[in-house]
Design a protein around this motif. Structure first.
Motif, PDB file in Angstrom:
ATOM      1  N   CYS A   1       0.820  -1.276   0.080  1.00 45.06           N
ATOM      2  CA  CYS A   1      -0.093   0.064  -0.084  1.00 45.06           C
ATOM      3  C   CYS A   1       0.877   1.352   0.113  1.00 45.06           C
ATOM      4  O   CYS A   1       0.673   2.041  -0.933  1.00 45.06           O
ATOM      5  CB  CYS A   1      -0.941   0.033   1.276  1.00 45.06           C
ATOM      6  SG  CYS A   1      -1.907  -1.504   1.442  1.00 45.06           S
ATOM      7  N   GLU A   2       1.848   1.208   0.988  1.00 51.87           N
ATOM      8  CA  GLU A   2       2.653   2.494   0.961  1.00 51.87           C
ATOM      9  C   GLU A   2       4.122   2.102   1.772  1.00 51.87           C
ATOM     10  O   GLU A   2       3.958   1.096   2.463  1.00 51.87           O
ATOM     11  CB  GLU A   2       2.051   3.832   1.561  1.00 51.87           C
ATOM     12  CG  GLU A   2       1.822   3.540   2.939  1.00 51.87           C
ATOM     13  CD  GLU A   2       1.279   5.023   3.535  1.00 51.87           C
ATOM     14  OE1 GLU A   2       0.589   5.677   2.875  1.00 51.87           O
ATOM     15  OE2 GLU A   2       1.264   5.040   4.712  1.00 51.87           O
ATOM     16  N   ILE A   3       4.877   2.879   1.591  1.00 51.86           N
ATOM     17  CA  ILE A   3       6.278   2.795   2.480  1.00 51.86           C
ATOM     18  C   ILE A   3       6.411   4.262   3.116  1.00 51.86           C
ATOM     19  O   ILE A   3       6.432   5.304   2.278  1.00 51.86           O
ATOM     20  CB  ILE A   3       7.362   2.418   1.622  1.00 51.86           C
ATOM     21  CG1 ILE A   3       7.204   0.943   1.026  1.00 51.86           C
ATOM     22  CG2 ILE A   3       8.658   2.410   2.594  1.00 51.86           C
ATOM     23  CD1 ILE A   3       8.181   0.677   0.024  1.00 51.86           C
ATOM     24  N   SER A   4       6.584   4.302   4.239  1.00 54.05           N
ATOM     25  CA  SER A   4       6.683   5.592   5.132  1.00 54.05           C
ATOM     26  C   SER A   4       8.108   5.682   5.506  1.00 54.05           C
ATOM     27  O   SER A   4       8.470   4.564   5.892  1.00 54.05           O
ATOM     28  CB  SER A   4       5.483   6.085   6.083  1.00 54.05           C
ATOM     29  OG  SER A   4       5.678   5.013   7.045  1.00 54.05           O
TER      30      SER A   4
ATOM     31  N   THR B   1       3.706  -1.163   4.387  1.00 56.60           N
ATOM     32  CA  THR B   1       2.196  -1.466   4.780  1.00 56.60           C
ATOM     33  C   THR B   1       1.913  -2.375   3.640  1.00 56.60           C
ATOM     34  O   THR B   1       1.940  -1.869   2.719  1.00 56.60           O
ATOM     35  CB  THR B   1       1.514  -0.108   4.785  1.00 56.60           C
ATOM     36  OG1 THR B   1       2.002   0.698   5.997  1.00 56.60           O
ATOM     37  CG2 THR B   1      -0.042  -0.485   5.195  1.00 56.60           C
TER      38      THR B   1
ATOM     39  N   GLY C   1       8.221   2.200   7.493  1.00 58.66           N
ATOM     40  CA  GLY C   1       6.950   1.453   7.743  1.00 58.66           C
ATOM     41  C   GLY C   1       6.561   0.891   6.366  1.00 58.66           C
ATOM     42  O   GLY C   1       6.094   1.757   5.610  1.00 58.66           O
TER      43      GLY C   1
ATOM     44  N   LYS D   1       6.401   9.695   2.256  1.00 58.00           N
ATOM     45  CA  LYS D   1       5.714   8.488   1.926  1.00 58.00           C
ATOM     46  C   LYS D   1       5.851   8.099   0.429  1.00 58.00           C
ATOM     47  O   LYS D   1       5.683   8.989  -0.369  1.00 58.00           O
ATOM     48  CB  LYS D   1       4.081   8.656   2.237  1.00 58.00           C
ATOM     49  CG  LYS D   1       3.910   8.616   3.680  1.00 58.00           C
ATOM     50  CD  LYS D   1       2.333   8.611   4.058  1.00 58.00           C
ATOM     51  CE  LYS D   1       2.247   8.620   5.578  1.00 58.00           C
ATOM     52  NZ  LYS D   1       0.811   8.781   5.951  1.00 58.00           N
TER      53      LYS D   1
ATOM     54  N   THR E   1       1.568  -3.485   8.708  1.00 55.30           N
ATOM     55  CA  THR E   1       2.634  -2.715   8.622  1.00 55.30           C
ATOM     56  C   THR E   1       3.882  -3.147   9.071  1.00 55.30           C
ATOM     57  O   THR E   1       3.961  -3.547  10.611  1.00 55.30           O
ATOM     58  CB  THR E   1       2.482  -1.086   9.203  1.00 55.30           C
ATOM     59  OG1 THR E   1       1.493  -0.640   8.739  1.00 55.30           O
ATOM     60  CG2 THR E   1       3.657  -0.077   9.042  1.00 55.30           C
TER      61      THR E   1
ATOM     62  N   LYS F   1      -4.634  -4.555   6.173  1.00 53.26           N
ATOM     63  CA  LYS F   1      -3.316  -3.927   6.218  1.00 53.26           C
ATOM     64  C   LYS F   1      -2.454  -3.855   7.355  1.00 53.26           C
ATOM     65  O   LYS F   1      -3.139  -3.846   8.409  1.00 53.26           O
ATOM     66  CB  LYS F   1      -3.643  -2.330   6.021  1.00 53.26           C
ATOM     67  CG  LYS F   1      -4.315  -1.705   4.397  1.00 53.26           C
ATOM     68  CD  LYS F   1      -4.305  -0.014   4.373  1.00 53.26           C
ATOM     69  CE  LYS F   1      -4.897   0.167   3.205  1.00 53.26           C
ATOM     70  NZ  LYS F   1      -4.829   1.746   3.170  1.00 53.26           N
TER      71      LYS F   1
ATOM     72  N   PRO G   1       7.309  -2.694  10.879  1.00 52.98           N
ATOM     73  CA  PRO G   1       8.364  -1.474  11.065  1.00 52.98           C
ATOM     74  C   PRO G   1       9.901  -1.926  10.843  1.00 52.98           C
ATOM     75  O   PRO G   1      10.158  -2.989  11.165  1.00 52.98           O
ATOM     76  CB  PRO G   1       7.987  -1.280  12.468  1.00 52.98           C
ATOM     77  CG  PRO G   1       7.312  -2.643  13.307  1.00 52.98           C
ATOM     78  CD  PRO G   1       6.804  -3.405  11.889  1.00 52.98           C
TER      79      PRO G   1
END
Length: 151
Positions: free
Chosen positions: A58-61, A123, A121, A75, A133, A131, A135
């Motif tokens: 979904c995403e990488i922060s 996700t 993070g 992000k 995540t 979802k 870490p």
């Protein structure tokens, strides 16, 4: 009735904790390029997918810290998916504005490097669970670009 509902909740919670989940690690953080407004570093990740089907990321922060201060954060939305039953290599670009690097001159010193801590993070959308995540964090030193890297 409430006892039966509690037993069902405990059963589901127990099964969810034993479900195999993807594993990830940060392999490397290195200089990528210099632009007119920032220096870009590249974090390389390895993500192992234990499932026989691709999983969407979904995403990488990310948050990059040096000398106890945040020097870069952001992000990366929709970075792709994880290969089925395989390890996927992912790259996360981390931008640091020039103004921040100038303020870190005390830490840089004669060896031309920055001590850093990178927190990521990752996700992932897992079936049934939703979802999830992962870490990640790593510490190290990043070399500043030399004149030959800029030109």
């Amino acid at each position: 009735m409430s006892q039966m509902l509690d037993k069902a909740k405990n059963f589901v919670a127990e099964k969810l904790t034993t479900i195999e989940k993807p594993e990830a690690s940060i392999d490397n953080v290195d200089f990528k390029r210099v632009s007119s407004d920032s220096v870009e570093y590249l974090a390389k990740l390895s993500v192992k997918n234990p499932y026989g089907y691709a999983l969407p990321v979904c995403e990488i922060s990310y948050t990059l810290k040096s000398a106890g201060r945040v020097i870069g954060s952001g992000k990366m939305a929709d970075p792709g998916s994880l290969k089925a039953s395989d390890t996927t290599l992912m790259e996360v670009p981390v931008k640091v504005p020039h103004s921040v690097l100038v303020s870190l001159a005390k830490d840089i010193g004669a060896d031309r490097d920055i001590d850093y801590e990178l927190e990521l993070g990752l996700t992932i959308d897992l079936p049934v669970i939703g979802k999830f995540t992962i870490p990640l964090s790593t510490k190290g030193e990043i070399k500043l670009p030399s004149i030959s890297d800029i030109f």
